[in-house]
Motif scaffolding. Structure first.
Motif, PDB file in Angstrom:
ATOM      1  N   LEU A 143     146.641  85.756  39.383  1.00 23.63           N
ATOM      2  CA  LEU A 143     146.380  86.664  38.086  1.00 23.63           C
ATOM      3  C   LEU A 143     145.464  87.290  37.936  1.00 23.63           C
ATOM      4  CD1 LEU A 143     147.728  83.462  35.850  1.00 23.63           C
ATOM      5  CD2 LEU A 143     149.062  85.114  36.980  1.00 23.63           C
ATOM      6  N   ARG A 144     145.345  88.332  37.424  1.00 21.15           N
ATOM      7  CA  ARG A 144     144.114  89.413  36.875  1.00 21.15           C
ATOM      8  C   ARG A 144     144.197  89.530  35.331  1.00 21.15           C
ATOM      9  NH1 ARG A 144     145.972  89.457  41.495  1.00 21.15           N
ATOM     10  NH2 ARG A 144     147.975  90.124  40.718  1.00 21.15           N
ATOM     11  N   VAL A 145     142.753  89.083  35.127  1.00 17.45           N
ATOM     12  CA  VAL A 145     142.664  89.618  33.532  1.00 17.45           C
ATOM     13  C   VAL A 145     141.477  90.634  33.654  1.00 17.45           C
ATOM     14  CG1 VAL A 145     141.825  88.777  31.355  1.00 17.45           C
ATOM     15  CG2 VAL A 145     143.316  87.289  32.447  1.00 17.45           C
ATOM     16  N   VAL A 146     141.789  91.873  32.911  1.00 16.18           N
ATOM     17  CA  VAL A 146     140.595  92.731  33.324  1.00 16.18           C
ATOM     18  C   VAL A 146     140.016  93.219  31.844  1.00 16.18           C
ATOM     19  CG1 VAL A 146     141.961  93.639  35.047  1.00 16.18           C
ATOM     20  CG2 VAL A 146     142.429  94.592  32.958  1.00 16.18           C
ATOM     21  N   ALA A 147     138.791  93.685  31.967  1.00 17.43           N
ATOM     22  CA  ALA A 147     137.976  94.198  30.946  1.00 17.43           C
ATOM     23  C   ALA A 147     138.498  95.497  31.028  1.00 17.43           C
ATOM     24  CB  ALA A 147     136.333  94.087  31.263  1.00 17.43           C
ATOM     25  N   ASP A 148     138.202  96.264  29.561  1.00 17.00           N
ATOM     26  CA  ASP A 148     138.845  97.684  29.266  1.00 17.00           C
ATOM     27  C   ASP A 148     137.829  98.609  30.116  1.00 17.00           C
ATOM     28  OD1 ASP A 148     136.263  97.393  27.877  1.00 17.00           O
ATOM     29  OD2 ASP A 148     137.467  97.699  25.965  1.00 17.00           O
ATOM     30  N   ASP A 149     136.668  98.032  30.693  1.00  7.34           N
ATOM     31  CA  ASP A 149     135.922  99.154  31.536  1.00  7.34           C
ATOM     32  C   ASP A 149     136.431  99.348  32.976  1.00  7.34           C
ATOM     33  OD1 ASP A 149     134.797  96.842  32.198  1.00  7.34           O
ATOM     34  OD2 ASP A 149     132.741  97.445  32.109  1.00  7.34           O
ATOM     35  N   VAL A 150     137.369  98.400  33.456  1.00  5.21           N
ATOM     36  CA  VAL A 150     137.738  97.897  34.995  1.00  5.21           C
ATOM     37  C   VAL A 150     138.098  99.288  35.662  1.00  5.21           C
ATOM     38  CG1 VAL A 150     140.029  97.701  34.899  1.00  5.21           C
ATOM     39  CG2 VAL A 150     139.035  96.432  36.461  1.00  5.21           C
ATOM     40  N   GLN A 151     137.623  99.516  36.941  1.00  8.68           N
ATOM     41  CA  GLN A 151     138.194 100.604  37.759  1.00  8.68           C
ATOM     42  C   GLN A 151     138.343 100.067  39.153  1.00  8.68           C
ATOM     43  OE1 GLN A 151     135.789 104.685  37.100  1.00  8.68           O
ATOM     44  NE2 GLN A 151     134.450 103.261  36.275  1.00  8.68           N
ATOM     45  N   PHE A 152     139.672  99.990  39.401  1.00 14.69           N
ATOM     46  CA  PHE A 152     140.225  99.750  40.593  1.00 14.69           C
ATOM     47  C   PHE A 152     140.144 100.839  41.783  1.00 14.69           C
ATOM     48  CE2 PHE A 152     142.368  96.320  38.154  1.00 14.69           C
ATOM     49  CZ  PHE A 152     141.852  95.005  38.761  1.00 14.69           C
ATOM     50  N   ALA A 153     139.959 100.681  42.938  1.00 13.47           N
ATOM     51  CA  ALA A 153     140.037 101.804  43.738  1.00 13.47           C
ATOM     52  C   ALA A 153     140.122 101.299  45.199  1.00 13.47           C
ATOM     53  CB  ALA A 153     138.809 102.605  43.739  1.00 13.47           C
ATOM     54  N   MET A 154     140.939 101.754  46.107  1.00 14.84           N
ATOM     55  CA  MET A 154     141.057 101.282  47.463  1.00 14.84           C
ATOM     56  C   MET A 154     140.459 102.496  48.346  1.00 14.84           C
ATOM     57  SD  MET A 154     142.093  98.355  48.505  1.00 14.84           S
ATOM     58  CE  MET A 154     143.529  97.816  47.948  1.00 14.84           C
ATOM     59  N   ARG A 155     139.528 102.436  48.802  1.00 14.83           N
ATOM     60  CA  ARG A 155     138.681 103.485  49.449  1.00 14.83           C
ATOM     61  C   ARG A 155     138.562 103.479  50.851  1.00 14.83           C
ATOM     62  NH1 ARG A 155     135.220 106.046  45.339  1.00 14.83           N
ATOM     63  NH2 ARG A 155     136.495 106.385  43.550  1.00 14.83           N
ATOM     64  N   GLU A 156     139.201 102.392  51.543  1.00 17.98           N
ATOM     65  CA  GLU A 156     139.198 102.372  52.861  1.00 17.98           C
ATOM     66  C   GLU A 156     139.852 103.614  53.718  1.00 17.98           C
ATOM     67  OE1 GLU A 156     139.025  98.009  51.431  1.00 17.98           O
ATOM     68  OE2 GLU A 156     139.919 100.224  50.728  1.00 17.98           O
TER      69      GLU A 156
END
Length: 267
Positions: A143-156
């Motif tokens: 499960l993932r609980v996130v803050a409203d400033d979260v920034q996911f990125a897949m940069r590989e």
């Protein structure tokens, strides 16, 4: 489970990873806030060790990162010619034979694999940047609980490599192939609203409420009977790999075990 993490003696505290346990709740904290919890092979080994050290009493594991970012991804020193002291450089890895290279990457993955064990439920509390290896570590959890400033990125992919820390399977399972491909190849940011809408996150809350939201979820998970949670998690995890009739059979078998156990007739 009531004591704050900082009041608990850590079972593990090294290489940017701290493990504390309070009865049924374990907390794994990334502690290198000065480098935005950048990841290295030493951190991956410590994460794997944390998984091996979990007492049998633990039912819920919370993964969090200190500071403003959950994890900004690979330590950039890994991309330099000299690499990280004591660790193989990328060029050195490339020169290994197929079996040795495969074994090395498999060792790195061990820090990411234990979070989905059926005997625990894992929650990633994610704020700020969760990039590359950081994104994959969050994806390693149930499960993932996130803050409203979260920034996911897949940069590989932008760096000429691929996501290889177990993130591709859960990503496709959560958002589907087309969106997963687009996220990985473009390397764009996925923010809180999209994360919840797409299934990447279970809940988004203001940054100041992240710890409380995760704590409430952890208590709710612990309130359910442990054996029923273990069986339910196993059923759901296996559902995508079974056809409809096989899943029905798995449900019957799991329910039979639960009924016999509740009746005192279990093995």
């Amino acid at each position: 489970m009531a004591s704050p993490e900082q009041d608990l003696a850590p079972l593990l505290d090294k290489d940017g990873v701290r493990l504390t346990v309070d009865d049924a709740l374990a907390t794994v904290t990334l502690t290198n806030a000065a480098k935005r919890n950048a990841q290295s092979p030493a951190m991956w080994r410590a994460l794997a060790e944390a998984g091996r050290m979990l007492p049998g009493s633990v039912r819920v594991v919370v993964l969090r990162g200190e500071g403003k970012s959950f994890s900004a991804g690979l330590d950039r020193q890994m991309f330099t010619p000299e690499g990280i002291p004591g660790e193989p450089t990328f060029t050195g890895l490339a020169r290994r034979d197929d079996a040795e290279l495969d074994a090395t990457i498999a060792g790195y993955q061990e820090g990411f694999t234990w979070w989905r064990r059926n005997d625990i439920v894992s929650i990633a509390a994610v704020q700020g940047h969760a990039i590359g290896a950081g994104f994959q570590l969050a994806l390693a959890c149930d499960l993932r609980v996130v803050a409203d400033d979260v920034q996911f990125a897949m940069r590989e992919t932008a760096l000429g490599i691929v996501p290889d820390l177990t993130g591709t399977h859960p990503l496709v399972g959560l958002v589907g192939y087309a969106r997963a491909l687009e996220i990985c190849v473009t390397g764009r940011f996925v923010q809180a609203e999209e994360a919840v809408a797409s299934g990447l996150a279970n809940l988004a809350v203001p940054t100041t409420e992240l710890d409380g939201a995760v704590r409430d979820l952890a208590f709710a998970l612990v309130a359910a009977p442990r054996d029923a949670v273990v069986e339910t998690k196993a059923l759901l995890r296996g559902a995508l790999d079974r056809d409809y009739d096989a899943q029905r059979a798995a449900e019957r078998a799991a329910q039979s075990r639960r009924l016999r156990d509740l009746a005192g007739l279990g093995e």
